[in-house]
Design an enzyme around this catalytic site. Structure first.
Site, PDB file in Angstrom:
ATOM      1  CE  LYS A 178      -3.425   2.358   2.941  1.00  0.00           C
ATOM      2  NZ  LYS A 178      -4.358   2.206   4.074  1.00  0.00           N
TER       3      LYS A 178
ATOM      4  CD  GLU B 282      -7.072   5.024   3.665  1.00  0.00           C
ATOM      5  OE1 GLU B 282      -6.609   4.054   4.289  1.00  0.00           O
ATOM      6  OE2 GLU B 282      -8.287   5.222   3.502  1.00  0.00           O
TER       7      GLU B 282
ATOM      8  NE  ARG C  58      -4.564  -2.927  -0.402  1.00  0.00           N
ATOM      9  CZ  ARG C  58      -5.182  -2.099   0.416  1.00  0.00           C
ATOM     10  NH1 ARG C  58      -4.568  -1.043   0.911  1.00  0.00           N
ATOM     11  NH2 ARG C  58      -6.445  -2.272   0.730  1.00  0.00           N
TER      12      ARG C  58
ATOM     13  NE  ARG D 170     -12.108   7.318  -1.196  1.00  0.00           N
ATOM     14  CZ  ARG D 170     -12.211   6.812   0.000  1.00  0.00           C
ATOM     15  NH1 ARG D 170     -12.726   7.529   0.973  1.00  0.00           N
ATOM     16  NH2 ARG D 170     -11.799   5.592   0.267  1.00  0.00           N
TER      17      ARG D 170
ATOM     18  CG  ASP E 167     -12.674   1.988   1.683  1.00  0.00           C
ATOM     19  OD1 ASP E 167     -12.382   0.798   1.581  1.00  0.00           O
ATOM     20  OD2 ASP E 167     -12.293   2.714   2.616  1.00  0.00           O
TER      21      ASP E 167
ATOM     22  CD  GLU F  74     -13.230  -0.375   7.052  1.00  0.00           C
ATOM     23  OE1 GLU F  74     -12.592  -1.134   6.310  1.00  0.00           O
ATOM     24  OE2 GLU F  74     -12.934   0.830   7.209  1.00  0.00           O
TER      25      GLU F  74
HETATM   26  C1  BDP Z   1     -10.184   1.426   4.607  1.00  0.00           C
HETATM   27  C2  BDP Z   1      -9.952   1.129   6.048  1.00  0.00           C
HETATM   28  C3  BDP Z   1      -8.517   1.318   6.470  1.00  0.00           C
HETATM   29  C4  BDP Z   1      -7.622   0.538   5.537  1.00  0.00           C
HETATM   30  C5  BDP Z   1      -7.885   0.968   4.117  1.00  0.00           C
HETATM   31  C6  BDP Z   1      -7.091   0.163   3.106  1.00  0.00           C
HETATM   32  O1  BDP Z   1     -10.776   1.974   6.814  1.00  0.00           O
HETATM   33  O2  BDP Z   1      -8.397   0.882   7.792  1.00  0.00           O
HETATM   34  O3  BDP Z   1      -6.288   0.739   5.874  1.00  0.00           O
HETATM   35  O4  BDP Z   1      -9.237   0.775   3.807  1.00  0.00           O
HETATM   36  O5  BDP Z   1      -7.682  -0.682   2.462  1.00  0.00           O
HETATM   37  O6  BDP Z   1     -11.428   0.914   4.278  1.00  0.00           O
HETATM   38  O7  BDP Z   1      -5.905   0.394   2.935  1.00  0.00           O
END
Ligand code: BDP
Length: 701
Positions: free
Chosen positions: A290, A294, A327, A339, A368, A396
């Protein structure tokens, strides 16, 4: 004294008969029907196995365990059947007609010369065949004229664990991490083997053991020894271990001045590290990354691209068979952007530029893991890049371990969507299995829902999502209903009436959840913890981390205009797909508010206005949770009492929370729509302030 004895006996009975869910779908309880049992016993008088590889040993042990449980007899193992009949023969190596249709991991099971033959080209094929045979017995199918041929459609079928070295799990709802890092490598929890057995029974052949928000600690010698110990448990079950890597590790762990992927020292660091990993784990599966997502570090921190980063790791992996899984879950804080469009914009320019060792892993939808999303436009737009798909098993956004959501329909809906990338029939499934664009690196990943809870998944019914993911990763043509049937029969009960009640619950559960949570194409009505309703949430350092950004409620209507008059995200799809969704008058309702800002008073295909339709869904879905409860009660006589009570409690909570969601949405949207709740439904008893207060309390730390 007598009292004590009685209590002791009661406790013993409880321990013996209560189903704590630990055995998952590999329960192998004695078959109750004596005729069926003796029929099976006639065909399973011995197990013949030539060869002694660890994988074949796993197959033989599992078969013995299963038969012992199901039939109640110990079945002897022989090195060969000789002239004997009435046994099960495990054979590695197939030729002629038997070899047709089988790939390296496939199996064929036939009745021949009085024996049941389980054949594969490799020992892992035989292992999968063994589990398939056991499944036949567990689900009560006849084996008299058994003839099964199956090969996995996707090569890398893996779980992604978001487990941290400190024992927590990101978005985990079933306790702590399965991996006891502080005890490894010296202590091997027997649970690791049961985890491997469960995965192998589905054909899952890879596990990424740590969080994508990775810790560099995992790459230290100390941790590699621990990971190697896990790999040692997985290997006899055909499972490879992978690691998520922290892109800035050369700097933070290696002490270099940079982690720039084009810097020679950085490249050397990764080359050396990859070689070191292979000294611990010779059959290491590869890296999952990743990057620049984020807040995670990545090549863009040095003015480089995803291709530079991924290909650098691929170069380090060159001497080895492993892969680099990169990813595509990226999005920037762009107050004017959408987004939805981010991953496509960042990745499509690189199509064809990734090293052949790289697989780009794309979440099923563009945002997501929402309760319902259209398929990600990337699936129709990168013909020269092997794309893997990532689903989320941990719930989640699906009510954690409380709400019942059977996810097979989530997986199927996406996989069956047509991208039109190479004309009609270019489904996401055909992109993923490589048949559409002819790539051989294929991958399906599920973010695991397992944890240290005794029953693995918190909610016992959530085991079905692990099961369904594995089965679909093996064969995406299996139906949600068929998979539900298998799972219920193997895990809960074989009593036909009860099976049909639980199957009905599973199959309707996702739509029920969507309708009180995010109906008609709404998304992200929450921010922080992804559980409590917060459609009013409008404060955050980033606009795309508010709820109002997604639903866009105003006095005119509701929904995100992604047509040409809005963000035009629809332009990322092929014209045939775009045409299905771009017209507000015939856009299918599940996707309506994903793509359109719809007036409150607009009449929909159901004959109701948008406002009335929303209310109808909020109210009927909350009521439908009652229906789930009723079905569960009807199945009760055939269910284990402890398991029954556990799920009954969760369903009762789900009902209360469905009303919470319903009231939050209705009261909040009513401020904009300015309409009464349509009859026969009643205005919520609480006010918007009441609900907001309850959510504030829920979110208090
Ligand atoms: C989001 C989650 C986060 C993950 C992120 C991911 O809230 O905790 O780190 O995806 O997939 O849905 O990297």
């Amino acid at each position: 004294m007598n009292r004590l004895l009685l209590i002791g006996l009661l406790l013993l009975t409880h321990l013996t008969f209560a189903d704590d869910g630990y055995r998952l779908w590999l329960k192998y309880d004695r078959l109750t029907d004596a005729t069926v049992r003796s029929g099976y016993a006639r065909s399973a008088q011995f197990i013949a196995v030539s060869g002694s590889s660890p994988v074949l040993k796993s197959a033989t042990n599992e078969l013995q365990l299963g038969l012992q449980g199901l039939l109640g007899t110990t079945v002897p193992t022989l090195p060969s059947a000789g002239t004997r009949q009435g046994g099960i023969v495990l054979t590695v190596g197939v030729s002629g007609a038997d070899a047709n249709e089988l790939n390296e991991e496939g199996y064929r099971i036939v009745k021949r010369q009085g024996n049941i033959l389980v054949m594969g080209k490799t020992d892992v094929g035989v292992l999968y065949g063994t589990f398939a045979l056991l499944r036949q017995l567990q689900t009560g199918q006849s084996v008299d004229a058994i003839n099964l041929v199956s090969s996995p459609k996707v090569k890398l079928r893996m779980l992604n664990h978001w487990d941290n070295p400190n024992g927590t799990i990101e978005r985990g709802y079933a306790g702590g991490s399965l991996w006891k890092w502080s005890e490894l490598p010296e202590t091997i929890d027997p649970r690791y083997k049961d985890y491997a057995r469960a995965n192998a029974s589905l054909g899952i052949n890879g596990t990424v053991v740590n969080n994508v928000n990775a810790s560099a600690r995992m790459l230290t010698g100390e941790y590699l020894q621990k990971v190697a110990a896990l790999a040692g448990v997985m290997r006899p079950y055909g499972i490879k271990v992978y690691l998520s890597v922290y892109f800035a590790a050369p700097k933070t762990l290696g002490g270099l001045k940079t982690s720039d992927p084009l810097d020679p020292e950085v490249r050397k660091w990764w080359t050396d590290k990859t070689a070191e990993i292979h000294r611990y784990i010779p059959d290491f599966g590869g890296f999952l990354v990743k990057a620049n997502s984020e807040g995670e570090p990545g090549p863009q921190d040095y003015g480089r691209t995803h291709v530079d980063g991924a290909n650098m790791l691929a170069a380090a992996m060159k001497p080895f068979p492993g892969v680099v899984i990169w990813r595509a879950f990226v999005y920037k804080a762009d107050p004017t952007g959408d987004r939805f469009k981010a991953a496509y914009e960042e990745f499509t320019p690189f199509d064809g530029q990734f090293d052949p060792k790289v697989i780009v892993q794309v979440k099923n939808g563009p945002i997501d893991f929402q309760p319902r999303e259209p398929f990600s436009p990337l699936f129709g737009a990168m013909p020269k890049t092997p794309l893997g798909i990532e689903f989320q098993l941990t719930q989640e956004y699906l009510g954690f371990a409380t709400h019942l959501v059977y996810e097979a329909p989530v997986f199927k809906e996406c996989l069956e969507s047509d991208t039109y990338a190479a004309g009609k029939g270019s489904t996401v499934a055909r992109v993923i299995d490589g048949s559409l664009h002819g790539y051989s690196q294929t991958l399906m990943a599920g973010v695991a829902n397992t944890g240290s809870d005794r029953n693995w998944t918190g909610n016992p019914l959530a085991q079905a999502n692990w099961y369904a993911f594995g089965r679909i990763a093996w064969d995406h043509t299996l139906t949600s209903a068929a998979i539900a049937d298998e799972w219920v029969n193997m895990t809960l009960t074989r009593q036909p009436q009860a099976v049909s009640h639980v199957r009905a619950m599973l199959l309707r559960s996702r739509d029920i959840y969507v309708d009180y949570n995010a109906p008609i194409g709404l998304s992200r009505p929450w921010t922080g913890v992804h559980f409590a309703p917060e459609p009013w949430q409008n404060k955050s350092p980033r606009p795309d981390w508010t709820a109002v950004y997604y639903h866009r409620a105003d006095s005119v209507g509701l929904g995100f205009d992604r047509t040409a008059t809005g963000s035009n995200a629809l332009a990322q799809y092929r014209p045939e797909v775009r045409r299905q969704w771009e017209n507000v008058d015939n856009c299918p309702l599940p996707y309506l508010l994903w793509f359109h800002h719809v007036p409150w008073t607009k009449q929909l295909s159901t004959g109701r206005t948008l406002w009335d339709e929303l209310c109808t869904r909020f109210y009927t879905s909350a009521d439908s949770v009652r229906w789930l409860q009723q079905e569960w009660t009807l199945a009760k006589p055939a269910l284990d009492p402890v398991l029954y009570t556990d799920v009954a409690g969760r369903l009762a909570t789900q009902h209360r929370e469905a009303i919470w969601w319903r009231d939050a949405w209705v009261l909040y949207l009513q401020e904009f729509a300015k309409k009464p709740v349509p009859k026969p439904f009643k205005q919520p008893e609480q006010t918007l302030d009441d609900v907001k207060k309850s959510v504030d309390i829920y979110l208090l730390r």
